[in-house]
Design a protein around this motif. Structure first.
Motif, short mmCIF file in Angstrom:
data_model
loop_
_atom_site.label_atom_id
_atom_site.label_comp_id
_atom_site.label_asym_id
_atom_site.label_seq_id
_atom_site.Cartn_x
_atom_site.Cartn_y
_atom_site.Cartn_z
N VAL A 171 -7.14 0.16 -6.52
CA VAL A 171 -6.05 -0.82 -6.09
C VAL A 171 -5.62 -0.15 -4.74
CG1 VAL A 171 -3.79 -1.68 -6.60
CG2 VAL A 171 -5.36 -1.42 -8.63
N LEU A 172 -5.37 1.08 -4.61
CA LEU A 172 -5.15 1.61 -3.20
C LEU A 172 -6.05 1.44 -2.32
CD1 LEU A 172 -2.94 3.05 -1.57
CD2 LEU A 172 -4.18 5.10 -2.20
N GLU B 189 -8.01 -2.09 2.18
CA GLU B 189 -9.22 -2.91 2.70
C GLU B 189 -8.49 -4.28 3.23
OE1 GLU B 189 -13.46 -4.98 1.48
OE2 GLU B 189 -12.20 -3.53 0.02
N GLN B 190 -7.52 -4.87 2.35
CA GLN B 190 -7.03 -5.86 2.78
C GLN B 190 -5.88 -5.77 3.89
OE1 GLN B 190 -3.89 -7.29 -0.20
NE2 GLN B 190 -3.49 -9.32 0.61
N LYS C 179 -5.27 -6.81 9.74
CA LYS C 179 -5.14 -6.12 10.94
C LYS C 179 -6.28 -6.54 12.02
CE LYS C 179 -4.49 -1.62 13.37
NZ LYS C 179 -4.58 -0.44 13.19
N ALA C 180 -7.60 -6.59 11.55
CA ALA C 180 -8.76 -7.04 12.16
C ALA C 180 -8.59 -8.64 12.48
CB ALA C 180 -10.04 -6.84 11.36
N ASN C 181 -8.06 -9.46 11.43
CA ASN C 181 -7.84 -10.84 11.84
C ASN C 181 -6.78 -10.95 12.83
OD1 ASN C 181 -9.86 -11.53 10.28
ND2 ASN C 181 -8.53 -11.90 8.50
N ARG D 168 0.86 -1.10 0.13
CA ARG D 168 -0.03 -0.08 -0.05
C ARG D 168 0.90 1.31 0.04
NH1 ARG D 168 -1.63 3.86 2.88
NH2 ARG D 168 -0.51 3.45 4.65
N ASP D 169 1.96 1.13 0.91
CA ASP D 169 2.61 2.54 0.91
C ASP D 169 3.50 2.81 -0.26
OD1 ASP D 169 1.83 2.56 3.80
OD2 ASP D 169 3.87 1.75 4.53
#
Length: 298
Positions: free
Chosen positions: A177-178, A183-184, A189-191, A151-152
């Motif tokens: 895509v960003l 979202e991924q 992070k949530a998982n 992402r970065d």
């Protein structure tokens, strides 16, 4: 010549006189000896009966010594029998205690085996869940780091950033895509937070597993205590068997001693025995005097 014959006759007469005097004295002595022998014989009349009594008392004296020895043996055996009877009474419950303790031990061992199986199964499941959570969290952290880097990188290059899939510039697809990468990353992070929380929950054993472990330890202590008690019961049972054998032997010995005591003549009188001996010695001395007196008469 006549004078000579007269002197001879006088000498013979004098000799006959002396002989007569001697014979008189001997007769008097014999008469006195007969009287003394008769007197002594009268005093010795009880001697045969006394000798019979002394013989009987000697037999009773020997029996008395044997009786005392047997009486001492009887008392010692009776004391031993009484003491052993008390010990047997205390051990009388040993066989039942052995059976009861053996049954309790078997039941506790069976329960311990069951609890051990359940505890091992649940603890294995717990360890497996924890290891899976640790593995999953480590994988999610690595995936999250990769997603963050992607992402970065895309955010830094903007629309000119190569597509992570086809490596072509993103152009108009840049924002899509960003957003997908963000979202991924958010999903990872949530998982990760979920598994981090889950791992924290699994830091300590679950209550059911801990309870089974505690029950397992308690049962192990109970089984150990029962094993010690069972061993003592078995020793007591063996001791009881030995005591029963000893009791049978002592009873037989006591019966033998009492039978021997019953066979011995009783009624020994020590004072009468001493008196009879003294009287016997006195009469024996008189009997010797009688023998001398009778020898004088003969």
């Amino acid at each position: 010549a006549l004078a000579g014959e007269l002197r001879v006759a006088e000498a013979e007469a004098e000799s006959l006189g002396r002989e007569a005097e001697r014979l008189g004295r001997e007769l008097e002595a014999a008469t006195a000896a007969r009287a003394e022998a008769a007197r002594l014989a009268e005093q010795l009349a009880p001697l045969p009966a006394l000798r019979e009594e002394l013989a009987r008392l000697d037999v009773l004296f020997a029996a008395h010594g044997r009786r005392q020895a047997l009486a001492d043996r009887e008392r010692a055996l009776a004391d031993a029998v009484a003491q052993l009877a008390e010990r047997r009474a205390r051990l009388a419950q040993a066989p039942q205690l052995e059976r009861d303790t053996g049954a309790a031990l078997a039941a506790q061992r069976a329960e311990l085996e069951q609890v051990q199986g359940e505890h091992e199964a649940q603890r294995t499941a717990y360890v497996r869940d924890r290891q899976e959570a640790e593995t999953k969290l480590e994988a999610l952290r690595a995936q999250y780091a990769d997603a963050q880097q992607a992402r970065d990188r895309v955010a830094a290059l903007g629309p000119a950033s190569p597509c992570p899939t086809c490596t072509q510039p993103l152009g108009a697809n840049y924002q899509t895509v960003l957003d997908g990468l963000e979202e991924q990353a958010d999903t990872l992070k949530a998982n990760g937070q979920y598994f981090k929380s889950r791992l924290k929950q699994l830091e300590r054993e679950p209550e059911p597993v801990a309870a089974l472990g505690e029950r397992r330890r308690a049962l192990t202590a109970e089984v150990t205590a029962l094993e010690r008690r069972y061993a003592k019961c078995q020793a007591a049972v063996q001791e009881l068997a030995g005591a029963e054998r000893t009791a049978a032997e002592q009873d037989a010995q006591l019966a033998t001693v009492r039978a021997q005591l019953a066979e011995l003549p009783a009624g020994y009188d020590a004072a009468r025995h001493r008196a009879a001996r003294a009287e016997g010695d006195r009469l024996a001395a008189l009997d010797r005097e009688r023998v001398r007196a009778e020898a004088t008469v003969a």
